[in-house]
Design a protein around this motif. Structure first.
Motif, PDB file in Angstrom:
ATOM      1  N   UNK A 181       0.766  -1.061   0.050  1.00 39.01           N
ATOM      2  CA  UNK A 181       0.098   0.055   0.115  1.00 39.01           C
ATOM      3  C   UNK A 181       0.964   1.310  -0.046  1.00 39.01           C
ATOM      4  N   UNK A 182       0.718   2.247  -1.108  1.00 40.94           N
ATOM      5  CA  UNK A 182       1.486   3.375  -0.973  1.00 40.94           C
ATOM      6  C   UNK A 182       1.742   4.278   0.102  1.00 40.94           C
ATOM      7  N   UNK A 183       0.322   4.317   0.841  1.00 41.32           N
ATOM      8  CA  UNK A 183       0.111   5.115   1.864  1.00 41.32           C
ATOM      9  C   UNK A 183       0.882   4.485   3.093  1.00 41.32           C
ATOM     10  N   UNK A 184       0.978   3.327   3.474  1.00 38.99           N
ATOM     11  CA  UNK A 184       1.512   2.493   4.358  1.00 38.99           C
ATOM     12  C   UNK A 184       3.217   2.759   4.235  1.00 38.99           C
ATOM     13  N   UNK A 185       3.888   2.527   2.991  1.00 37.01           N
ATOM     14  CA  UNK A 185       5.112   2.631   2.476  1.00 37.01           C
ATOM     15  C   UNK A 185       5.452   4.048   2.808  1.00 37.01           C
ATOM     16  N   UNK A 186       4.735   5.283   2.475  1.00 36.12           N
ATOM     17  CA  UNK A 186       5.069   6.700   2.801  1.00 36.12           C
ATOM     18  C   UNK A 186       5.009   6.845   4.491  1.00 36.12           C
ATOM     19  N   UNK A 187       3.974   6.057   5.190  1.00 35.59           N
ATOM     20  CA  UNK A 187       4.054   6.223   6.719  1.00 35.59           C
ATOM     21  C   UNK A 187       5.495   5.708   7.304  1.00 35.59           C
ATOM     22  N   UNK A 188       5.910   4.310   6.753  1.00 39.14           N
ATOM     23  CA  UNK A 188       7.156   3.780   7.125  1.00 39.14           C
ATOM     24  C   UNK A 188       8.270   4.830   6.726  1.00 39.14           C
ATOM     25  N   UNK A 189       8.203   5.592   5.793  1.00 36.43           N
ATOM     26  CA  UNK A 189       9.418   6.233   5.071  1.00 36.43           C
ATOM     27  C   UNK A 189       9.358   7.630   6.172  1.00 36.43           C
ATOM     28  N   UNK A 190       8.335   8.045   6.415  1.00 37.55           N
ATOM     29  CA  UNK A 190       8.199   9.121   7.247  1.00 37.55           C
ATOM     30  C   UNK A 190       8.749   8.906   8.801  1.00 37.55           C
ATOM     31  N   UNK A 191       8.202   7.524   9.263  1.00 37.39           N
ATOM     32  CA  UNK A 191       8.968   7.206  10.851  1.00 37.39           C
ATOM     33  C   UNK A 191      10.416   7.312  10.528  1.00 37.39           C
ATOM     34  N   UNK A 192      11.020   6.415   9.416  1.00 39.61           N
ATOM     35  CA  UNK A 192      12.311   6.343   9.415  1.00 39.61           C
ATOM     36  C   UNK A 192      12.937   7.839   9.379  1.00 39.61           C
ATOM     37  N   UNK A 193      12.458   8.845   8.517  1.00 38.81           N
ATOM     38  CA  UNK A 193      13.043  10.155   8.511  1.00 38.81           C
ATOM     39  C   UNK A 193      12.965  11.081   9.752  1.00 38.81           C
ATOM     40  N   UNK A 194      11.885  10.586  10.514  1.00 40.42           N
ATOM     41  CA  UNK A 194      11.995  11.263  12.114  1.00 40.42           C
ATOM     42  C   UNK A 194      12.836  10.705  13.185  1.00 40.42           C
ATOM     43  N   UNK A 195      13.506   9.445  12.719  1.00 44.72           N
ATOM     44  CA  UNK A 195      14.528   8.850  13.501  1.00 44.72           C
ATOM     45  C   UNK A 195      14.004   7.506  13.923  1.00 44.72           C
ATOM     46  N   UNK A 196      12.937   7.112  13.572  1.00 46.35           N
ATOM     47  CA  UNK A 196      12.661   5.499  13.937  1.00 46.35           C
ATOM     48  C   UNK A 196      13.268   4.511  13.088  1.00 46.35           C
ATOM     49  N   UNK A 197      13.261   3.377  13.653  1.00 46.11           N
ATOM     50  CA  UNK A 197      13.876   2.342  12.733  1.00 46.11           C
ATOM     51  C   UNK A 197      12.812   1.201  12.662  1.00 46.11           C
ATOM     52  N   UNK A 198      12.944   0.725  11.112  1.00 43.71           N
ATOM     53  CA  UNK A 198      12.129  -0.179  10.483  1.00 43.71           C
ATOM     54  C   UNK A 198      12.650  -1.050   9.753  1.00 43.71           C
ATOM     55  N   UNK A 199      12.261  -2.404  10.406  1.00 40.71           N
ATOM     56  CA  UNK A 199      13.001  -3.470   9.562  1.00 40.71           C
ATOM     57  C   UNK A 199      11.787  -4.216   8.875  1.00 40.71           C
ATOM     58  N   UNK A 200      12.207  -5.163   7.825  1.00 41.00           N
ATOM     59  CA  UNK A 200      11.328  -5.960   6.917  1.00 41.00           C
ATOM     60  C   UNK A 200      11.614  -7.359   7.119  1.00 41.00           C
ATOM     61  N   UNK A 201      10.841  -8.437   7.369  1.00 38.83           N
ATOM     62  CA  UNK A 201      11.190  -9.709   7.166  1.00 38.83           C
ATOM     63  C   UNK A 201       9.895 -10.407   6.690  1.00 38.83           C
ATOM     64  N   UNK A 202      10.383 -11.452   5.884  1.00 39.45           N
ATOM     65  CA  UNK A 202       9.377 -12.285   5.297  1.00 39.45           C
ATOM     66  C   UNK A 202       9.034 -13.685   6.330  1.00 39.45           C
ATOM     67  N   UNK A 203       9.858 -13.683   7.396  1.00 36.76           N
ATOM     68  CA  UNK A 203       9.682 -15.003   8.426  1.00 36.76           C
ATOM     69  C   UNK A 203       8.410 -14.685   9.062  1.00 36.76           C
ATOM     70  N   UNK A 204       7.801 -15.850   9.521  1.00 41.30           N
ATOM     71  CA  UNK A 204       6.820 -15.627  10.361  1.00 41.30           C
ATOM     72  C   UNK A 204       6.802 -15.137  11.643  1.00 41.30           C
ATOM     73  N   UNK A 205       6.168 -14.449  12.348  1.00 41.63           N
ATOM     74  CA  UNK A 205       6.238 -13.513  13.479  1.00 41.63           C
ATOM     75  C   UNK A 205       4.805 -13.352  14.171  1.00 41.63           C
ATOM     76  N   UNK A 206       4.881 -13.342  15.614  1.00 40.42           N
ATOM     77  CA  UNK A 206       3.451 -12.795  16.312  1.00 40.42           C
ATOM     78  C   UNK A 206       3.469 -11.616  16.466  1.00 40.42           C
ATOM     79  N   UNK A 207       2.102 -10.846  16.672  1.00 36.52           N
ATOM     80  CA  UNK A 207       2.074  -9.447  16.578  1.00 36.52           C
ATOM     81  C   UNK A 207       2.349  -9.124  17.914  1.00 36.52           C
ATOM     82  N   UNK A 208       2.798  -8.083  18.383  1.00 39.71           N
ATOM     83  CA  UNK A 208       2.969  -7.598  19.666  1.00 39.71           C
ATOM     84  C   UNK A 208       3.491  -6.138  19.613  1.00 39.71           C
ATOM     85  N   UNK A 209       3.470  -5.710  20.808  1.00 38.74           N
ATOM     86  CA  UNK A 209       3.866  -4.195  21.109  1.00 38.74           C
ATOM     87  C   UNK A 209       4.441  -4.145  22.548  1.00 38.74           C
ATOM     88  N   UNK A 210       5.601  -3.634  22.839  1.00 40.95           N
ATOM     89  CA  UNK A 210       6.247  -3.653  23.954  1.00 40.95           C
ATOM     90  C   UNK A 210       6.918  -2.006  24.351  1.00 40.95           C
TER      91      UNK A 210
END
Length: 328
Positions: A181-210
């Motif tokens: 989704x282009x809006x989602x991709x733009x959101x992630x780029x904005x987070x990175x530009x502000x100093x956030x760190x975003x990684x991408x993986x195709x491996x299975x993972x469980x949803x969580x927030x800490x």
């Protein structure tokens, strides 16, 4: 001296002193003598009358009570009030025994895991907003699904911006299909530009927030996240979830490397370029952080990361190598 402790305000004291000096004058003469408005004069006069410092029986001939009598009486009344308050405070000691008994009962009772169940999407969002607002260190996120809705993105970006400007670390791992989704991709780029760190993986993972590595949020049912969430504060469980996140994070790929792999100069965000530009010129971290409009903690985190990537031993050398490598 201050007699407000016995209930006489500064205006009331000024009025009392006036009538002590001008015996027998009326209320009407006060306005010309004192810099007080009529409402203030009336209010102060009523207070003094209630405290028995003024006799307003005849408002055209006000009589002030002798200070040795009026003030001494108010002091005694105040001391009596304080003594009563002290006695009430001391009585609170009697509760210690019963409170200790409650404590002993709690220590002997069967421990219960600190896990809170929150049902309903709206309730979960409210709790997440609260946890994010009161976090002070970092937020970790695993998002195995597709893109967020536009409404969720519009809500999330201001929260992420606020956290990053406060100096919090924001680290999140997403599945590649979130980038469809282009809006989602733009959101992630904005987070990175502000100093956030975003990684991408195709491996299975469980949803969580800490949050701050002390509170973890996981869905009640991983297949139906809208049903609600579990807020886990049990240290042992949270530690295991943090270890799981760290493993997924280390195995994932940085968003910039995933979207634009290159064997040449690395893709730098605008913020990273600005950090490099001020590293060799700013004398202090506080000045540099202010110039690029980030917190000192965020600036130092970026400096450490860029120095490691450039293999530099100090900041000036890092800036020089960045120019040599055409990073800036």
């Amino acid at each position: 001296m201050d007699i407000s402790v016995i209930g006489v305000s500064a205006e009331a004291e000024e009025l009392y002193r006036y009538f002590l000096r001008h015996r027998g004058e009326g209320i009407g003469s006060v306005r010309q003598a004192l810099n007080l408005d009529p409402d203030t004069i009336e209010a102060a006069a009523e207070v003094l009358s209630r405290l028995s410092l003024l006799d307003l029986t005849d408002r055209h001939r006000v009589v002030a009570t002798e200070p040795r009598i009026g003030i001494e009486r108010l002091v005694e009344q105040r001391l009596n009030q304080l003594n009563m308050e002290i006695r009430r405070v001391l009585v609170a000691r009697d509760a210690i025994a019963s409170l200790v008994e409650d404590q002993r009962h709690g220590e002997n009772s069967t421990p219960v895991l600190d896990i809170e169940r929150v049902e309903g999407l709206d309730q979960v969002r409210q709790r997440l907003d609260d946890l994010g607002f009161f976090s002070y260190k970092e937020t970790l996120c695993l998002h195995p699904g597709g893109p967020l809705s536009r409404g969720a993105i519009e809500t999330a970006l201001p929260l992420d911006t606020r956290s990053l400007r406060r100096g919090l670390a924001v680290k999140a791992v997403y599945h590649p299909k979130a980038l469809d989704d282009p809006f989602m991709a733009a959101y992630l780029r904005d987070v990175v530009s502000l100093g956030g760190q975003i990684h991408i993986t195709e491996d299975p993972m469980d949803r969580m927030l800490i949050f701050d590595r002390s509170v973890a949020v996981v869905p009640i049912n991983p297949k139906e996240s809208s049903r609600g969430a579990l807020l886990v504060r049990e240290p042992g469980l949270v530690s295991q979830l943090v270890t799981y996140f760290d493993g997924v994070w280390q195995a994932a790929t940085d968003l910039r490397d995933f979207t634009e792999p290159s064997s040449g100069a690395p893709l730098l965000s605008d913020l990273e370029k600005r950090v490099l530009a001020v590293m060799a010129t700013a004398d202090k971290d506080e000045i540099a952080a202010r110039e690029i409009d980030v917190s000192v903690r965020t600036y130092r985190r970026y400096v450490a990361d860029l120095m490691a990537r450039l293999g530099a031993v100090n900041r000036f050398q890092a800036a020089l190598r960045a120019k040599e490598e055409n990073w800036i």
